[in-house]
Design a protein around this motif. Sequence first.
Motif, PDB file in Angstrom:
ATOM      1  N   HIS A 350       9.453 -12.434   8.062  1.00  0.00           N
ATOM      2  CA  HIS A 350       9.979 -11.446   8.437  1.00  0.00           C
ATOM      3  C   HIS A 350      11.107 -11.236   8.809  1.00  0.00           C
ATOM      4  N   VAL A 362       5.331  -5.951   2.284  1.00  0.00           N
ATOM      5  CA  VAL A 362       4.014  -4.896   2.015  1.00  0.00           C
ATOM      6  C   VAL A 362       3.496  -6.464   1.691  1.00  0.00           C
ATOM      7  N   GLY A 369       2.282  -3.080   5.666  1.00  0.00           N
ATOM      8  CA  GLY A 369       3.912  -2.434   5.496  1.00  0.00           C
ATOM      9  C   GLY A 369       4.075  -1.412   4.150  1.00  0.00           C
TER      10      GLY A 369
END
Length: 438
Positions: A350, A362, A369
């Motif tokens: 992230h 995702v 996500g």
Amino acid sequence: MSAFTRESDDEVSRGARAVVVHAELHGGDRRNPEARLEEAKGLALAIGIDVQASQSFRVRDRKPATLFGSGQVDAIAALAMDHEADLVVVDNALSPVQQSNLEKATKAKVIDRTGLILEIFGERAATNEGRLQVELAHLDYQAGRLVRSWTHLERQRGGFGFLGGPGETQIEADRRMIRDRMAKIRRELEQVTRTRGLHRARRQKAPWPVIALVGYTNAGKSTLFNRMTGAEVMAEDLLFATLDPTMRQIALPGLDKAILSDTVGFVSDLPTQLIAAFRATLEEVLSADLIVHVRDVAHSDSTAQRDDVLQVLEELDVIGEGVDPVTAVPILEVWNKLDLLDEEAAAHMHEVAARQDNVVLVSALTGEGVDGFQKAVSDMLTKGADVHQIMIDPTDGASLAWLHEHGEVLESAMQADGMRVEARLSQSAYARFRARQS
């Protein structure tokens, strides 16, 4: 003739016991040897082969006769014998001579990486175009290996010393048949390509953008495609689960309609026969408004897989030198399989993604996500919107509705020569509107 058919009458087919070996060539592969061997096992499993054992061999110098050194060939033969293997899968490209010599040494059927991938593609191709492309690639591959099939006839020489016997005659006849069949398939594929071009031209006049999913095989493209569209495209933990391109209509934030296209997965060292034969299946990428590059960030070779995909896109002139940045297709990277990362690794991903403006994280499997991904797609498709002054016929309600749907209509006013519409549109949307009006 199947790549699994012996020169005698017995066959090695689905469920065959096999050992998988890989030649780790000196200075030749940037990949992790264990990951490469796992991929080779995955390719074998994808065609239903029962993999009993696998081993990687460090090869300093390629041996013209066998690829591997003599001691390594003995080790491979022993591995095959210990596991009662009918088949030896070599995760490298082999010449016909190397393949023949390894078969003699191991007393088992030998297929190389090219033959294995061709066999997978032959089984999975669903459309007429896909089957034609696979057959063309198979014929191209077999043409150089005909001498192996007719060695029993080559020994029957003619009586004059300088003329070939019936063996050579049979080989030439077969080569002629292969050349004729390949020429026929190429003509059929040209017709398919023309038809696809007409369909694409119609879509370009249609009022919605095209988004092409690309990525390494098994990166999760089809899982993401299914989640976005509600379709049921084959999506398994299996290499080359999807071969033929699939297209569906979707809705995105700010865009009522778009077309999402799922393409064939890429793989390292794709056989040269398939690079040419499957070029048409990737033509959707060339005409897309946005390319979504799906990556498996949980894979140990994720970076190398990314490089393989980018290399193919460069070969297709989608990216790289000579591509006009104004008309270049934008690329959004989707880092998939977030659910397979532990908490620390996910947090690091992230942080890395946050520093880039074309990356989203995702889990296509869990849906985590995906909402952010859809918004990112919408933002990229509408990026760089300009205000355009457009004249349309007052009775052309469809064009006015199109502008409202795909842009922001700022003002409209009736004039003597028609309706003047002031609308904010992205470059791609404006180009599609122009094409629609022509």
